[in-house]
Design an enzyme around this catalytic site. Sequence first.
Site, PDB file in Angstrom:
ATOM      1  CE  LYS A 151      -2.918   2.781   2.437  1.00  0.00           C
ATOM      2  NZ  LYS A 151      -3.397   3.240   3.949  1.00  0.00           N
ATOM      3  CB  ALA A 193      -7.768   7.505   4.998  1.00  0.00           C
TER       4      ALA A 193
END
Lengths: 323, 253
Positions: B93, B181
């Site tokens: 990531k 997020a």
Amino acid sequence: MTEQVTIIGAGVAGLWAAYMLSEAGLTPRVIDRNGPPGAHGCSWWAGGMLAPFCEGAVAEPEITAHGQQAARAWARVTPVTRRGSLVVALERDRGELARFARRTTGHETVSDGLHQLEPDLREVKQALFFAEEAHLDPRAALSDLVEVLAARGIEVETGEATPDEIKGTVIDARGMAADLPGLRGVRGEMVVLRAPEIALTRPVRLLHPRHPLYIVPRGDGLYMLGATQIESADWRAISARSLLELLSAAYALDPRFAEAEVVETGADLRPAFSDNVPRVVRRGRVLHLNGLFRHGYLMAPALAQQAADYLTRGTKGDLFHED
Amino acid sequence: MRDFYGVTLASPLMLGTAQYPSPAVMERAFRASGASVATVSLRREAGQGQSFGEIIRGLGVHVLPNTAGCHSAREAITTAQMAREMFETNWIKLEVIGHADTLQPDPFGLVEAAEALIADGFEVFPYTTEDQVLAQRLVDAGCRVLMPWGAPIGSGLGLNNRYGLKTLRAAFPDIPLVVDAGLGLPSHAAEAMEMGYDAVLLNTAVAQAGDPAAMAEAFGLAVRAGALARRADPMEPRDMAAPSTPVIGKAWL
């Protein structure tokens, strides 16, 4: 029980085990490869807060329950400052204070009264006051404990020792040096500053979304700033990043910290089990006292009491495990 | 179902591994959520200690290492290489932070790092904004997954730009998309899934909840609900009220 008990490790857990056994009428041996307490042990780097209610914001209930006995226990061997502790947040982070209040007990919200408690926290508008909490000077506390033990005929011997080569009952309180499954190291880093113009009289925790901080007054203008909590068994000295974060957070609380003298920095590993709750682990004739994580001073008296109770009366407390 | 570099995930929930009260609580949260992927930050876990890494591997889910906290392409590339060695996976990531306060991705550094890592054999999950042009650049670089933010990391604000996220979904029908997020509540996660996203990734909302395991379970239920609703072909919103029970022919009482 008349058998000889040998305690390996003269950190906060080992010394308290010796104290509790001596209270029960025994005279254990205490051996540490580095001798009396010093920079070689993680107890040396502790903050010395006795804050069972604040720790309860994230810790398991055992910590708050047992930790409430810690201030009284320590007061038997060393001066304990019982002025409570404060939890504060910057105005931007007021939500953090509300959340902390919801998840803890034993506090009252102070706003006007805050500046009577700590006149130097003038930048702060609101705080949580944990009146029942306390703090001590961890290094003085260790040496006071050593002195009390010496007066009872228990001297800390310097020498290499492993449980296998010792006869009789062994208490292994070596922290990270013990060979215990499931034990991990959690890195912590701290700074000591001298800021004589700042007058704080009790521990202050700053809630911050990225860089939480606590400041513990040590007297003579000395302040301990702590402590990072990093899932790593890295033994090296404090990193530049951590130093920056700790100092920035202190500066945000009181800009005069920028003028402080950096007296000392430290880094070490906290031994911890997966639930971050300390344990008495019985493995044959060896009793391990370990996993005190960030609660060494808060939990050592209770943990040692359970070890002593098991050895003298066979009772098994809630921190007792068999391997 | 769109796959992630050849891997079909059992659950569209990806959970971070930071900020939990203890590893034991983290393990309970993973079990309660049914999450299929664990993200783990390398940056602050360097050193001789392996035991937290062992706990992560012991979760029994796919491990997605990240480059959290890296502020340049070079830093991110180095961290990715360390992560590959440590976790023996080509998945990464990719986070390249461009702004210290909002932790907004640096689009230029992101594309640069993605190109370099893909050339080096990595399978890149880029943490990006919902910007469509940037998304195309990342796909051109070889990214086969995109991870647009819902809101700034750790803010819990939810889906800040629904229009942008919907547009992105429509523009990249073949690319697996993950809202990464900013999610604060299970309803945010459900909404992302209702929009047709393939997964969501979150950490703070679970780890910092008063009861992380319960919140993890709630997120697990929410992504299932959202995905099920998407497959069920939701109605289109309309301005005209339409009674669900016809009035004509009913007895007047």
